[in-house]
Scaffold this motif. Structure first.
Motif, short mmCIF file in Angstrom:
data_model
loop_
_atom_site.label_atom_id
_atom_site.label_comp_id
_atom_site.label_asym_id
_atom_site.label_seq_id
_atom_site.Cartn_x
_atom_site.Cartn_y
_atom_site.Cartn_z
N HIS A 81 0.69 -1.09 0.09
CA HIS A 81 0.14 0.05 0.01
C HIS A 81 1.02 1.29 0.12
N ASP A 85 5.69 4.33 5.07
CA ASP A 85 6.60 3.25 5.77
C ASP A 85 6.62 2.05 4.81
N HIS A 86 5.55 1.98 3.85
CA HIS A 86 5.71 1.02 2.69
C HIS A 86 6.16 1.41 1.45
N ASP A 202 -0.22 -4.02 6.03
CA ASP A 202 -0.59 -3.79 7.52
C ASP A 202 -2.14 -4.03 7.90
N HIS A 243 4.68 -5.27 10.04
CA HIS A 243 5.42 -4.99 11.23
C HIS A 243 5.50 -6.10 12.07
#
Ligand SMILES: [Zn+2]
Ligand SMILES: [Zn+2]
Length: 331
Positions: A81, A85-86, A202, A243
């Protein structure tokens, strides 16, 4: 100010040909994000990128090196996505590796916002103000945000839309794409059916941690619940989450997520019975905790707004006519 994490990145081999690259994050309660390197055509497919921040590329290279790899081995970048952070490091990785990016086309929730961070932040502050956040709290948030970006190196568009039917060919077999909106409109999971592997981004984490993008789709919490059903139908032995450590019990996790969403929806519904309230006033009831501050307040408010939207969709809650800031009551 956030304290920069001093943690170093590292690589763990999950199975032969598949590495978890643990990249540090500077966020409260979220110490790192996972990228995954999957062996493919004399190199690897890299799933997710880490956040764009000083030293990020060094951290990624350090983790790749532990796996006996370098950026020159990355044949393709795939993002679960478009959250920073991705996806934040996609552009510099593509440039260094000379490879393509595949990502779901509903990425405007990040790519449009990141084009004009100031305007996007102002929009968020306006939502906060409308939701009853006190002016001085909004002012503090604005001050804390001043001059800070989105953690995106550069907005880069996918070379290929990552939609159902697109196959990702690796040495571990072909991975299938499933759309799982809710956490973010652009969210997908990758499933390798013969090995029972799921790269879950996530959407499904080792511990329940709910977050939805608000303002880009009609009912993010409802979309998240539907996406849990999608994944529940898959054969999964091992969940490789965005994560935390890989986890085994996909169906148990899905049930725990459904339970947590149901419980939080119920808390909001019960709190509404006490009379008209703003979304801000409902945050402690939703969390069953004290009013949070800073980034946690931002997350709590977003989550509360998503539950109110969902209850509105179900016909269980409604906005109070003419209330300023916006108030909610049972329908
Ligand atoms: Zn995310
Ligand atoms: Zn994430």
């Amino acid at each position: 100010m956030t304290t920069r994490s001093r943690e170093l990145s590292r690589a763990d081999r999950i199975v032969p040909g598949l590495w978890r690259l643990r990249l540090p994050l500077p966020w409260p309660g979220v110490p790192h994000v996972n990228a995954f390197a999957i062996a493919a055509i004399d190199g690897v497919v890299l799933v997710d990128t880490g956040l764009h921040e000083p030293g990020a590329m060094r951290q990624l290279e350090r983790a790749l090196d532990q796996a006996g790899l370098g950026l020159e081995h990355v044949r393709l970048v795939v993002c679960t996505h478009a959250h920073s952070d991705h996806y934040g490091q996609a552009a510099p990785i593509m440039e260094r590796a000379g490879c393509e990016l595949w990502m779901h086309p509903d990425h405007a929730h990040m790519t449009r916002a990141a084009e004009d961070p100031e305007r996007a932040f102002e929009r968020r502050f306006e939502v906060a103000r409308q939701s009853g956040v006190p002016a001085e709290v909004v002012a503090e948030a604005r001050e804390a945000r001043r001059g800070r970006g989105f953690g995106i190196a550069e907005i880069v568009m996918p070379d290929r839309d990552l939609l159902p039917g697109v196959e990702i060919d690796t040495d571990l077999g072909v991975w299938q794409v499933y759309e799982t909106p809710g956490h973010a409109p652009s969210h997908v999971v990758l499933h390798q059916p013969e090995r029972g592997l799921l790269v879950s981004g996530d959407h499904l984490l080792g511990r329940v941690s709910l977050y939805y993008d608000y303002g880009y789709s009609p009912d993010p919490a409802g979309e998240f619940l539907s996406s849990l059903d999608v994944v529940d139908a898959l054969d999964v032995d091992l969940v490789l989450a965005g994560h935390g450590r890989p986890v085994r019990d996909a169906h148990g996790l899905i049930a725990a997520n459904r339970g947590a969403v149901g419980e939080r929806l119920e808390r909001v519904r019960r709190a509404l019975a006490d009379g008209p309230q703003t979304a801000y006033e409902l945050v402690p009831a939703m969390l069953d905790a004290e009013m949070p501050s800073g980034m946690m307040l931002n997350w709590g408010l977003t989550e509360t707004l998503c539950y109110l939207r969902h209850l509105e969709h179900e016909g269980a809650a409604a906005r109070v006519d003419g209330a300023e800031p916006e108030q909610w009551a049972p329908a």
